[in-house]
Design a protein around this motif. Sequence first.
Motif, mmCIF file in Angstrom:
data_model
loop_
_atom_site.group_PDB
_atom_site.id
_atom_site.type_symbol
_atom_site.label_atom_id
_atom_site.label_comp_id
_atom_site.label_asym_id
_atom_site.label_seq_id
_atom_site.Cartn_x
_atom_site.Cartn_y
_atom_site.Cartn_z
ATOM 1 N N GLN A 180 12.503 9.794 -3.799
ATOM 2 C CA GLN A 180 12.651 9.934 -5.246
ATOM 3 C C GLN A 180 14.123 9.743 -5.595
ATOM 4 N N SER A 199 9.657 -0.284 -11.913
ATOM 5 C CA SER A 199 9.412 0.862 -11.035
ATOM 6 C C SER A 199 9.431 0.445 -9.581
ATOM 7 N N ASN A 212 23.219 10.537 -8.129
ATOM 8 C CA ASN A 212 22.694 9.409 -7.354
ATOM 9 C C ASN A 212 23.508 8.131 -7.551
ATOM 10 N N SER A 264 20.791 1.963 -12.962
ATOM 11 C CA SER A 264 19.506 1.957 -12.244
ATOM 12 C C SER A 264 19.017 0.545 -11.986
ATOM 13 N N SER A 315 20.926 16.967 -3.663
ATOM 14 C CA SER A 315 19.473 17.035 -3.842
ATOM 15 C C SER A 315 18.803 15.683 -3.607
ATOM 16 N N GLU A 332 15.875 10.819 -8.986
ATOM 17 C CA GLU A 332 15.729 12.180 -9.481
ATOM 18 C C GLU A 332 16.996 13.012 -9.326
ATOM 19 N N SER A 333 17.933 12.567 -8.514
ATOM 20 C CA SER A 333 19.140 13.371 -8.280
ATOM 21 C C SER A 333 20.272 13.015 -9.243
ATOM 22 N N ARG A 334 19.938 12.324 -10.321
ATOM 23 C CA ARG A 334 20.942 12.029 -11.353
ATOM 24 C C ARG A 334 21.563 13.329 -11.874
ATOM 25 N N ASP A 375 16.812 12.583 -2.536
ATOM 26 C CA ASP A 375 15.608 12.373 -1.734
ATOM 27 C C ASP A 375 15.308 10.884 -1.772
ATOM 28 N N ILE A 423 11.882 9.186 -20.103
ATOM 29 C CA ILE A 423 11.746 10.639 -20.078
ATOM 30 C C ILE A 423 12.088 11.141 -21.477
#
Length: 312
Positions: free
Chosen positions: A89, A3, A49, A141, A84, A92-94, A86, A300
């Motif tokens: 984050q 993380s 992303n 990632s 989108s 999160e735009s995957r 950010d 997730i």
Amino acid sequence: MSSSTPVFEVLPRDLSAYRQGNVGIDYVHRFESGRPGPHVLINALTHGNELCGMVAATHLLDQGVRPLKGTLTVSFANVAAYESFDIHQPFESRQLVHNLNRVWDPELLDSSEDSPELRRARALRPVVAAADHILDIHSTSQDVEPFWVYPAFARNASVALALGQPSVHMVMPNGLGSGVPLIQHGAHGDGASAAGAALVVECGQHFHQSSADVATAAALGFLAHYGLIEAPEVRTPPVPQRRFELLATLMVQTSEFRFTRPVVGFERFAQGELIAQDGPHEIRALCDDCTVMMPTRAPIVGREAVYLTRPL
């Protein structure tokens, strides 16, 4: 899982100048040489992303790359998710709703289900179907070695091996296992069809300049392979190729999913060794040298947890 905050060497740029394409579909640009030859599609931003594809696609357009023969199409797929982004984050735009690289099943595309990704896939459907050969540019990632991903058809393997870089291959004998990716849409998912090659190139970590460099080199190499551009005069020496066969795609089933040790990709496990615990479910190695690829960095429920492979 990791993380940690990523290092940002590449960030999104404004793509509004590329919106107006020339085929009646936003962010799709087609260039015809007027000479016989294959139709090659270079596709970027299937995930919003994965910025290396944006760099490669804008390079082709900004540099005025035009095919010497055949047809070149350059597309930006999920621009809505890309916009989108950010920096606080960045993962999160995957996607906005659906994973745009899992929705290419004709039954789903023809259904009444709706989302930004499904609408975009339906718009791009004729673009994908028109291409003889497809390069879909992705990134990971985690900071791992770049690799190809493709169905286990000879036409795909021959191109990836001829290109040489990346030198790692993840081969899918039975599809992806979690939906239909773009490179298996229509004839490209049929090993008996006369379709051309359709490859994913995973270029490295999302926000690294090295990934953008890999993506640009892969796009230019793919075009040169089919004669749409001149091949570079200086060829890199051949390197040993490493191939992995996809055995299983495991999905996150519970919020308690945990790997037994930190993994980023390419770690190996002995047969039967515990790789992860997902609530009451155990994920164990399916063979000796069972190699994990693309492990989730943040589980997730309902999304991919890890791909289990074996060296070929």
